[in-house]
Design a protein around this motif. Structure first.
Motif, PDB file in Angstrom:
ATOM      1  N   UNK A   1      54.128  38.993  36.144  1.00 47.00           N
ATOM      2  CA  UNK A   1      55.569  39.235  36.109  1.00 47.00           C
ATOM      3  C   UNK A   1      56.044  39.561  34.695  1.00 47.00           C
ATOM      4  N   UNK A   2      56.669  40.722  34.556  1.00 40.54           N
ATOM      5  CA  UNK A   2      57.267  41.096  33.274  1.00 40.54           C
ATOM      6  C   UNK A   2      56.266  41.493  32.208  1.00 40.54           C
ATOM      7  N   UNK A   3      55.005  41.688  32.573  1.00 41.73           N
ATOM      8  CA  UNK A   3      54.004  42.047  31.569  1.00 41.73           C
ATOM      9  C   UNK A   3      53.705  43.543  31.606  1.00 41.73           C
ATOM     10  N   UNK A   4      53.482  44.118  30.428  1.00 39.41           N
ATOM     11  CA  UNK A   4      53.046  45.511  30.341  1.00 39.41           C
ATOM     12  C   UNK A   4      51.661  45.611  30.977  1.00 39.41           C
ATOM     13  N   UNK A   5      51.300  46.811  31.482  1.00 37.55           N
ATOM     14  CA  UNK A   5      50.015  46.969  32.189  1.00 37.55           C
ATOM     15  C   UNK A   5      48.806  46.425  31.423  1.00 37.55           C
ATOM     16  N   UNK A   6      48.752  46.669  30.122  1.00 35.70           N
ATOM     17  CA  UNK A   6      47.609  46.195  29.335  1.00 35.70           C
ATOM     18  C   UNK A   6      47.527  44.668  29.388  1.00 35.70           C
ATOM     19  N   UNK A   7      48.700  44.019  29.267  1.00 40.64           N
ATOM     20  CA  UNK A   7      48.724  42.552  29.274  1.00 40.64           C
ATOM     21  C   UNK A   7      48.425  42.005  30.662  1.00 40.64           C
ATOM     22  N   UNK A   8      48.858  42.736  31.696  1.00 44.91           N
ATOM     23  CA  UNK A   8      48.558  42.319  33.063  1.00 44.91           C
ATOM     24  C   UNK A   8      47.042  42.333  33.281  1.00 44.91           C
ATOM     25  N   UNK A   9      46.394  43.380  32.777  1.00 48.25           N
ATOM     26  CA  UNK A   9      44.929  43.466  32.846  1.00 48.25           C
ATOM     27  C   UNK A   9      44.302  42.281  32.134  1.00 48.25           C
ATOM     28  N   UNK A  10      44.832  41.978  30.948  1.00 44.26           N
ATOM     29  CA  UNK A  10      44.283  40.874  30.141  1.00 44.26           C
ATOM     30  C   UNK A  10      44.429  39.554  30.880  1.00 44.26           C
ATOM     31  N   UNK A  11      45.569  39.374  31.561  1.00 40.96           N
ATOM     32  CA  UNK A  11      45.785  38.133  32.301  1.00 40.96           C
ATOM     33  C   UNK A  11      44.714  37.977  33.382  1.00 40.96           C
ATOM     34  N   UNK A  12      44.409  39.081  34.062  1.00 44.89           N
ATOM     35  CA  UNK A  12      43.389  38.994  35.118  1.00 44.89           C
ATOM     36  C   UNK A  12      41.983  38.880  34.560  1.00 44.89           C
ATOM     37  N   UNK A  13      41.762  39.434  33.349  1.00 44.50           N
ATOM     38  CA  UNK A  13      40.462  39.220  32.709  1.00 44.50           C
ATOM     39  C   UNK A  13      40.234  37.725  32.488  1.00 44.50           C
ATOM     40  N   UNK A  14      41.309  37.040  32.057  1.00 42.11           N
ATOM     41  CA  UNK A  14      41.192  35.595  31.825  1.00 42.11           C
ATOM     42  C   UNK A  14      40.894  34.870  33.138  1.00 42.11           C
ATOM     43  N   UNK A  15      41.587  35.271  34.218  1.00 43.48           N
ATOM     44  CA  UNK A  15      41.327  34.639  35.519  1.00 43.48           C
ATOM     45  C   UNK A  15      39.895  34.889  35.962  1.00 43.48           C
ATOM     46  N   UNK A  16      39.408  36.107  35.670  1.00 43.23           N
ATOM     47  CA  UNK A  16      38.033  36.465  36.022  1.00 43.23           C
ATOM     48  C   UNK A  16      37.052  35.509  35.340  1.00 43.23           C
ATOM     49  N   UNK A  17      37.309  35.240  34.066  1.00 43.98           N
ATOM     50  CA  UNK A  17      36.417  34.336  33.318  1.00 43.98           C
ATOM     51  C   UNK A  17      36.481  32.924  33.882  1.00 43.98           C
ATOM     52  N   UNK A  18      37.712  32.468  34.209  1.00 43.33           N
ATOM     53  CA  UNK A  18      37.854  31.121  34.776  1.00 43.33           C
ATOM     54  C   UNK A  18      37.116  31.024  36.107  1.00 43.33           C
ATOM     55  N   UNK A  19      37.262  32.070  36.899  1.00 44.38           N
ATOM     56  CA  UNK A  19      36.614  32.107  38.203  1.00 44.38           C
ATOM     57  C   UNK A  19      35.097  32.058  38.045  1.00 44.38           C
ATOM     58  N   UNK A  20      34.587  32.806  37.060  1.00 48.25           N
ATOM     59  CA  UNK A  20      33.145  32.819  36.818  1.00 48.25           C
ATOM     60  C   UNK A  20      32.652  31.446  36.381  1.00 48.25           C
ATOM     61  N   UNK A  21      33.545  30.669  35.713  1.00 48.11           N
ATOM     62  CA  UNK A  21      33.165  29.318  35.282  1.00 48.11           C
ATOM     63  C   UNK A  21      33.256  28.310  36.427  1.00 48.11           C
ATOM     64  N   UNK A  22      33.692  28.795  37.611  1.00 49.95           N
ATOM     65  CA  UNK A  22      33.698  27.906  38.776  1.00 49.95           C
ATOM     66  C   UNK A  22      35.051  27.341  39.150  1.00 49.95           C
ATOM     67  N   UNK A  23      36.127  27.761  38.470  1.00 45.54           N
ATOM     68  CA  UNK A  23      37.461  27.272  38.785  1.00 45.54           C
ATOM     69  C   UNK A  23      37.896  27.753  40.167  1.00 45.54           C
ATOM     70  N   UNK A  24      38.540  26.881  40.910  1.00 40.90           N
ATOM     71  CA  UNK A  24      39.111  27.250  42.203  1.00 40.90           C
ATOM     72  C   UNK A  24      40.523  27.780  41.955  1.00 40.90           C
ATOM     73  N   UNK A  25      40.789  29.013  42.425  1.00 39.94           N
ATOM     74  CA  UNK A  25      42.050  29.677  42.069  1.00 39.94           C
ATOM     75  C   UNK A  25      42.748  30.227  43.311  1.00 39.94           C
TER      76      UNK A  25
END
Lengths: 242, 285
Positions: A170-194
């Motif tokens: 919400x309210x993020x420029x496309x580049x930052x939106x991508x970055x937010x999902x990159x972070x979620x991707x890393x958390x998910x890879x570490x085993x976080x339930x999301x």
């Protein structure tokens, strides 16, 4: 206390949940689940009932009927602060940071009622290096992207069992939106339930294992991320592909 | 001139302690406690009764403050329950009505049982000269207690986990719930603490001027003025406004007259709201 085997039961199990405002339901008898270690996307357009659903799960709204089970226990109608202490972390779209406190104070509060674990804080700073540089800055003076990082970081400080995010872009420029999902991707890879709600469907399906499509308060479709991505209805409605 | 100014500081420190709890409570839950002065007076009456029964001053004062805190806790657990169930304007309105009712009940009960009740603590020791001004030892002790209370409160709010939780609820209640803080418990804590501080001010005031059974409403009104000037919800604001208004109070009482001081204080409050609607240190949002 009932025994709970993460291998066989869902981390979050929502059954026939109806919820709304002032007696008028917005979400009607939705059922879905998030298994331990999984990333699940709740996709739908504005007003489909995503936020209402998530607010009911984390105790900010009282469901009018239905059941929510979290980590093997019925938590329907449990107060938000109790769910937080049990390991359910929610990052709302409006973030709800503490604007007059520093980044560091926000993180320390994230661990409440426990003392902030330095190792945990270190791993959060590794995920979001910007926050380390800004640890002494007041949260209210940061940009939208940084505030979003801080909201996720604050939620992670409690070492949650389930991380729920409402439209993290919400309210993020496309580049930052991508970055937010990159972070979620890393958390998910570490085993976080999301569990993440999103209207920017391509981003969400890139990270998610499975997804549910919410329309007008009903779950219309469900499936693994790839099948949803190739579903003609999803492509037409959310991916802008006719 | 300097002597009047010093008197203003002595009174101002106490005004700050009187108002700070009220201000925090508004910041936490959007409620105003009109029984604040009645709680203060309860402490004074209990302390005077204990002293009449032969207790030394210090334990009598401690018991007075504890009783005020206990009544505060009781109010929080009874009449404030339905208040917090409401939202927005109706919440503040119900809080005004119910705490006003509690104020009448406490004042009425004390006035009926102890019509001539009151506390006036005589502090021994002669005057002390500071910067050429002779200060009564009662004023100095009252100030020392007020400064200690301010210091302890600042430490609590700034340095402890509980204090951080209090500030987080003031800044964003939903955010606080999401990190595991129970806003209801924080409000109970601050309501009780606020009542204790009100009681403490009644004790310290009685070191320079008698506190009578009928002092409740004027204490409440003073606290409200200070809270508004300082900025609702701001603890530093309440302390600063207390100090400033204490000085204004002393100067106008000395140079103009006591009868008009209340009007001058209200004018100062009105002027603050015109110039800075959020108060001296309130958040402008």
């Amino acid at each position: 206390m009932p025994t709970w085997d993460p291998g066989h039961q869902a981390m979050l199990e929502v059954t026939d949940l109806s919820v709304g405002y002032r007696g008028a339901d917005v979400v009607h008898r939705v059922s879905f689940e998030v298994r331990a270690g999984e990333t699940v996307a709740l996709i739908g357009s504005n007003g489909a009932g995503k936020t209402t659903t998530l607010r009911a799960l984390c105790g900010l709204l009282m469901p009018s009927s239905g059941r929510v089970r979290f980590a093997g226990q019925d938590v329907t109608g449990t107060a938000t602060h109790r769910l937080s202490r049990r390991g359910m972390a929610y990052v709302p779209a409006e973030r709800h940071l503490f604007p007059g406190m520093t980044v560091e104070e926000n993180l320390v509060l994230g661990a409440y009622p426990d003392r902030a674990d330095p190792a945990r804080q270190e791993s959060v700073f590794e995920l979001f290096p910007t926050l380390r540089a800004r640890r002494a800055q007041l949260a209210g003076t940061m940009s939208g992207g940084e505030q979003q990082m801080l909201a996720v970081a604050r939620a992670l400080m409690s070492a949650p069992r389930l991380l729920m995010l409402d439209e993290p872009t919400t309210g993020l420029a496309p580049v930052l939106a991508e970055a937010a999902y990159d972070a979620l991707d890393r958390l998910s890879a570490e085993g976080m339930t999301i569990l993440v709600s999103e209207q920017q469907v391509p981003l969400a399906l890139r990270v998610a294992d499975r997804g549910y499509v919410l329309e007008e308060g009903h779950i219309r479709l469900e499936g693994d991320a790839t099948s949803l991505e190739h579903n003609p209805d999803v492509r037409r409605a959310y991916l802008g592909i006719g | 001139m300097l002597a009047v100014f010093f008197d203003g500081i002595v009174g101002g420190l106490q005004l700050g302690v009187l108002a700070v709890g009220l201000s925090l409570l508004y910041g936490l839950g959007g409620v105003l406690n009109l029984a604040h002065g009645a709680l203060a007076v309860s402490a004074a009456i209990v302390a005077s009764l204990a002293m009449d029964a032969g207790w030394p001053a210090v334990p009598a004062a401690v018991v007075g403050v504890l009783v005020a805190a206990a009544i505060g806790l009781g109010l929080d657990q009874t009449i404030m329950r339905p208040v917090y169930r409401l939202r927005g304007e109706s919440r503040v309105l119900l809080s005004l009505l119910l705490t006003l009712g509690a104020a009448f009940a406490i004042d009425g009960l004390l006035g009926w049982r102890y019509p001539f009740g009151g506390l006036s603590l005589r502090i021994g020791g002669g005057p002390v000269t500071i910067l050429g001004v002779r200060m009564r030892s009662g004023s100095l002790l009252a100030s020392a207690i007020a400064i200690t209370a301010i210091g302890a409160l600042t430490w609590l709010l700034r340095r402890t986990r509980t204090g951080r939780a209090v500030r987080s609820v003031i800044q964003d209640e939903v955010g606080a719930q999401l990190v595991g803080i129970n806003p209801g418990r924080v409000r109970t804590l601050i309501f009780t603490l606020s009542a204790a501080l009100a009681g403490l001010v009644a004790i310290t005031q009685s070191m320079t001027a008698p506190v009578s059974v009928s002092s409740g409403f004027s204490l409440t009104i003073l606290a409200l003025i200070v809270t508004v000037v300082g900025g609702l919800g701001s603890a530093p604001g309440a302390l600063l406004a207390g100090l400033l208004l204490g000085i204004v109070n002393a100067l106008s009482s000395f140079y103009i007259g006591t009868y008009i001081t209340a009007i001058i204080l209200l004018a100062a409050a009105a002027l603050t709201i015109l110039v800075r609607p959020a108060g001296l240190l309130g958040r402008a949002d």
